[in-house]
Design a protein around this motif. Structure first.
Motif, PDB file in Angstrom:
ATOM      1  N   UNK A 143       0.830  -1.191   0.000  1.00 30.00           N
ATOM      2  CA  UNK A 143       0.000   0.000   0.000  1.00 30.00           C
ATOM      3  C   UNK A 143       0.868   1.246   0.000  1.00 30.00           C
ATOM      4  N   UNK A 144       0.325   2.330   0.509  1.00 33.24           N
ATOM      5  CA  UNK A 144       1.055   3.588   0.565  1.00 33.24           C
ATOM      6  C   UNK A 144       2.275   3.426   1.465  1.00 33.24           C
ATOM      7  N   UNK A 145       3.414   3.856   0.980  1.00 33.99           N
ATOM      8  CA  UNK A 145       4.661   3.709   1.734  1.00 33.99           C
ATOM      9  C   UNK A 145       4.610   4.503   3.038  1.00 33.99           C
ATOM     10  N   UNK A 146       5.115   3.871   4.101  1.00 37.09           N
ATOM     11  CA  UNK A 146       5.229   4.530   5.401  1.00 37.09           C
ATOM     12  C   UNK A 146       6.624   5.129   5.490  1.00 37.09           C
ATOM     13  N   UNK A 147       6.729   6.454   5.538  1.00 39.19           N
ATOM     14  CA  UNK A 147       8.036   7.087   5.520  1.00 39.19           C
ATOM     15  C   UNK A 147       8.836   6.811   6.783  1.00 39.19           C
ATOM     16  N   UNK A 148       8.181   6.446   7.870  1.00 40.02           N
ATOM     17  CA  UNK A 148       8.900   6.158   9.109  1.00 40.02           C
ATOM     18  C   UNK A 148       9.532   4.766   9.091  1.00 40.02           C
ATOM     19  N   UNK A 149       8.956   3.854   8.327  1.00 42.66           N
ATOM     20  CA  UNK A 149       9.462   2.482   8.280  1.00 42.66           C
ATOM     21  C   UNK A 149       9.129   1.931   6.906  1.00 42.66           C
ATOM     22  N   UNK A 150      10.032   2.097   5.977  1.00 47.44           N
ATOM     23  CA  UNK A 150       9.756   1.753   4.586  1.00 47.44           C
ATOM     24  C   UNK A 150       9.811   0.251   4.362  1.00 47.44           C
ATOM     25  N   UNK A 151       9.065  -0.223   3.370  1.00 45.59           N
ATOM     26  CA  UNK A 151       9.005  -1.640   3.045  1.00 45.59           C
ATOM     27  C   UNK A 151       9.081  -1.826   1.531  1.00 45.59           C
ATOM     28  N   UNK A 152       9.347  -3.061   1.064  1.00 51.31           N
ATOM     29  CA  UNK A 152       9.423  -3.310  -0.385  1.00 51.31           C
ATOM     30  C   UNK A 152       8.098  -3.030  -1.094  1.00 51.31           C
ATOM     31  N   UNK A 207      19.252  -6.271   7.498  1.00 46.62           N
ATOM     32  CA  UNK A 207      19.639  -6.685   6.150  1.00 46.62           C
ATOM     33  C   UNK A 207      18.535  -7.486   5.471  1.00 46.62           C
ATOM     34  N   UNK A 208      17.467  -7.776   6.204  1.00 43.44           N
ATOM     35  CA  UNK A 208      16.362  -8.571   5.670  1.00 43.44           C
ATOM     36  C   UNK A 208      15.233  -7.708   5.127  1.00 43.44           C
ATOM     37  N   UNK A 209      15.499  -6.440   4.898  1.00 39.55           N
ATOM     38  CA  UNK A 209      14.446  -5.517   4.500  1.00 39.55           C
ATOM     39  C   UNK A 209      15.010  -4.520   3.492  1.00 39.55           C
ATOM     40  N   UNK A 210      14.134  -3.865   2.741  1.00 36.64           N
ATOM     41  CA  UNK A 210      14.542  -2.856   1.771  1.00 36.64           C
ATOM     42  C   UNK A 210      13.365  -1.913   1.532  1.00 36.64           C
ATOM     43  N   UNK A 211      13.629  -0.701   1.068  1.00 33.44           N
ATOM     44  CA  UNK A 211      12.539   0.251   0.850  1.00 33.44           C
ATOM     45  C   UNK A 211      11.869   0.108  -0.510  1.00 33.44           C
ATOM     46  N   UNK A 212      12.338  -0.821  -1.318  1.00 32.34           N
ATOM     47  CA  UNK A 212      11.764  -0.992  -2.653  1.00 32.34           C
ATOM     48  C   UNK A 212      12.000  -2.416  -3.137  1.00 32.34           C
ATOM     49  N   UNK A 213      11.491  -2.728  -4.330  1.00 37.17           N
ATOM     50  CA  UNK A 213      11.713  -4.039  -4.920  1.00 37.17           C
ATOM     51  C   UNK A 213      10.795  -5.116  -4.382  1.00 37.17           C
ATOM     52  N   UNK A 214      11.325  -6.347  -4.336  1.00 34.55           N
ATOM     53  CA  UNK A 214      10.565  -7.520  -3.909  1.00 34.55           C
ATOM     54  C   UNK A 214      11.064  -8.018  -2.566  1.00 34.55           C
ATOM     55  N   UNK A 215      10.168  -8.145  -1.615  1.00 31.61           N
ATOM     56  CA  UNK A 215      10.478  -8.755  -0.333  1.00 31.61           C
ATOM     57  C   UNK A 215      10.017 -10.201  -0.349  1.00 31.61           C
TER      58      UNK A 215
END
Length: 721
Positions: free
Chosen positions: A103-112, A150-158
């Protein structure tokens, strides 16, 4: 049942950060500088996407260009939404039907941007191929327990592996080119597990999916009278980053590190192939996966490791306060004295954990198997504790010793039985006050209406700002975010240094909730298993170090800095799973002499650097450029030689580390009274496990409060009112 959790609850501090000690003084600010500042994190701008990005070449071709510093040609950079070549939603769903768009990206805790929970190895292969084909950022998560995020990223595929369950136990294991049979990835690995009768002359083995946690695995093995190495935390996966980076735990000194247990991995490499990695098939990959770090060489979907007869365990627990709770200096001399005794204690079978607060010290140590016994434990600790109490400003220590019949009883007592997880939510009731032996698990169960922390972390939770829900979309396991830590491995010579008192005091974190967490988890079998230091790729320093010491505190404006300890132990390194994301000389610190060989294997199996983690092998081959990962034109050696900056800047919150803080006994009499209850509960549970009667119903969440004193309150030698 008030079982050994009562006493071993402090063990959970292996993943805990206590509240700021009362009377310990206000947290001081470290001088400004790159070593002490947190990344921007909250409120930082999100990555901006350029209008077009041509087809992405391999990293090798990008590195061949003769630019002086950074290859700013967007062709090789990881794609972001809005790029011309970013896959359409239809392409995502066609290739990965079960993938979910964020959904809409959370700027405090970004996700893929997209998330996929793999149900089998084929799902992993499809995800890897898709990410590689489209030059996407790929992050891999199992249970979310990575202090370096290291198990997370702000973009791409999780890609999530938490659903790859399934356990199969075998009397023995022989490596083959075909590898072990794949487990059935069941939702309940415990109910589906087989039972064996171990043969004394054979090394038993267990094959399991990457999503199986430490506690699930040991529960499954218990029916065969076996156990295996895992983290000092029931929810940590065994096949993932824990074991691939080394893997220390409560009994690793006696049985070896996590990497020493591995017999085989089944791993999906960057080309999407499912490969067998064992002693005779892809032995270079097998070597790299046993110590070179998780998320680097491929996605492990299944592991086969050694299983051992479940031992009886003797726990020795003691508490030592300063006489003045505002005294934040007296603890360092007795702490240094304690450390100087650890080499001799370890030779006698002692292993475990110690915690140094500004005004108190706590010990949680174990003897296992033929080394166990309450009488032996008391004899070993009596003169040491007496010596510690003689230091100026220290009170009389409180101590307890207890013998536990097997590993499952021990682990259930320390972390809460897995059978109690996921109990239905009762009507609203007042939360019980924490007492001496109220475990962190029970505290969380009460706060979350008896939902386990496992379900809290891994299930949908729209009320949690940093939870898996992003824009009302379940994004899988919740990552911990970056947690402020610093650490060092210490050899016996460092533990016996005449300067250790001063070094400990100078290294103590200057932040709220400051503490040292000491792990006496090496020595013994760790040294014997791999004397050359070359049979596995874990840092060779593990083979002659004894203690892993870690400085931590509540996340804020600064991070711990153990530079004085690092200067003392300049000839060792650090455990890459529990370390600073601003570590200097990171290649040597985390990988030692193995780094060049690890890098060669990395480039053999992942030439395009699809798998990227920092710190990790090859982390400096990609650099941040305007919010995206791009290849460096040449190996970049920053002037500070610090860990390369990550695109993931999510900062863990203070709540991450306070769940397991437990109160201390107010007096020896108080501790004795609780121990009597604990031993009765342990006996009852053990007899029930043998079929003599049934265990009683789960205890009420309402616990009768007892007077108790915390190391973060005012420790005294007399009972608190």
């Amino acid at each position: 049942m008030k079982s050994l959790a009562l006493l071993l609850a402090g063990l959970q501090l292996g993943y805990a950060f206590p509240h700021e000690p009362a009377g310990g003084g206000a947290p001081s600010s470290r001088p400004k500088g790159p070593a002490s500042q947190l990344p921007t994190g909250k409120g930082r701008p999100l990555p901006q996407s350029p209008q077009t990005v041509p087809n992405a070449p391999t990293l090798a071709s990008a590195l061949s260009q003769n630019s002086t510093s950074l290859n700013t040609t967007a062709a090789a950079c990881k794609l972001l939404p809005g790029d011309l070549k970013w896959p359409t939603d239809a392409q995502w769903k066609a290739a990965l039907p079960n993938a979910i768009k964020r959904g809409v990206q959370n700027q405090d805790f970004t996700r893929p941007d997209w998330h996929l929970s793999a149900l089998n190895a084929a799902d992993v292969q499809k995800a890897v191929k898709f990410a590689n084909e489209h030059n996407l950022r790929l992050s891999v998560i199992t249970t979310g327990h990575d202090f370096l995020s290291r198990n997370d990223a702000p973009t791409g595929l999780g890609l999530s592996l938490e659903k790859l369950k399934g356990v199969q136990v075998a009397v023995s294991y022989e490596p083959t080119a075909q590898g072990a049979a794949q487990t059935k990835f069941s939702d309940d690995p415990i109910k589906a597990v087989n039972k064996i009768a171990p043969v004394g002359s054979e090394q038993a083995a267990v094959t399991f999916g990457a999503g199986v946690t430490t506690q699930e695995l040991n529960n499954a093995l218990d029916v065969s009278g076996l156990f295996t190495m895992g983290a000092a935390h029931g929810e940590v996966g065994v096949a993932g980053g824990w074991g691939q980076a080394g893997g220390h735990g409560p009994l690793t000194s006696k049985y070896g590190l996590g990497v020493d247990q591995v017999l085989e991995y089944q791993v999906v490499t960057a080309d999407g192939q499912l490969r067998i990695a064992n002693a005779i098939t892809n032995p270079d990959l097998f070597w790299a996966l046993r110590g070179g770090g998780g998320g680097t060489f491929g996605v492990v979907v299944q592991a086969t490791i050694k299983a051992h007869p479940s031992p009886k365990i003797t726990g020795s627990l003691w508490w030592l306060n300063t006489t003045d709770s505002k005294d934040a200096k007296s603890v360092f001399a007795p702490a240094a004295q304690l450390l100087s005794q650890l080499p001799d204690l370890n030779k006698k079978g002692v292993q475990g954990y110690f915690y140094v607060y500004p005004n108190a010290i706590q010990g949680i140590f174990f003897l296992a198997g033929e080394d166990s016994g309450e009488a032996k434990a008391k004899t070993l600790w009596a003169p040491i504790l007496e010596k510690l109490s003689k230091f100026p400003g220290m009170a009389t220590p409180i101590q307890e010793h207890v013998e536990v019949p097997n590993y499952k009883v021990f682990f259930d007592a320390a972390f809460g039985a897995l059978e109690t997880h996921g109990m239905p939510a009762p009507a609203k009731k007042p939360m019980a006050k924490r007492t001496l032996f109220t475990t962190g698990f029970m505290k969380r169960a009460q706060e979350h209406h008896f939902e386990s922390d496992l379900s809290k972390r891994h299930g949908p939770d729209g009320d949690d700002d940093d939870g898996p829900m992003v824009g009302k979309v379940n994004m899988g396991p919740k990552p911990s975010g970056l947690i402020p830590l610093d650490s060092r491995l210490l050899m016996p010579e460092h533990l016996m240094s005449p300067n250790l008192t001063m070094v400990l005091q100078e290294s103590f974190p200057k932040m709220a909730g400051a503490m040292f967490r000491g792990h006496l988890t090496s020595g013994g079998k760790v040294w014997e298993t791999d004397k050359s230091g070359n049979e596995t790729s874990v840092h060779p320093a593990w083979r002659n170090s004894l203690v892993h010491i870690l400085g931590s505190g509540i996340p804020g404006k600064v991070i711990p800095d153990l530079s004085p300890l690092k200067r003392l132990a300049a000839n060792t390194g650090a455990y890459s799973n529990e370390a600073s994301w601003q570590e200097v000389n990171w290649k040597e610190t985390f990988f030692g002499a193995h780094y060049p060989k690890l890098l060669a294997i990395k480039e053999k199996y992942d030439p395009s650097y699809l798998f990227y983690v920092t710190p990790g092998v090859g982390a400096d081959k990609l650099v941040m450029n305007n919010g995206r990962l791009c290849p460096a034109s040449s190996p970049v050696v920053p002037t500070s030689n610090r860990v390369p900056e990550s695109d993931n800047q999510n900062i863990g919150k203070s709540a991450t580390g306070n769940d397991f803080l437990t109160l201390w006994p107010s007096s020896q009499a108080h501790a004795d009274a609780e121990m009597i209850k604990a031993k009765a509960g342990l006996l009852e549970k053990f007899l029930a496990s043998l079929g003599f009667g049934k265990p009683k119903a789960a205890p009420s969440p309402i616990v009768t409060p007892l007077a108790s004193v915390s190391p973060v309150a005012a420790p005294t030698t007399s009972p608190a009112p």
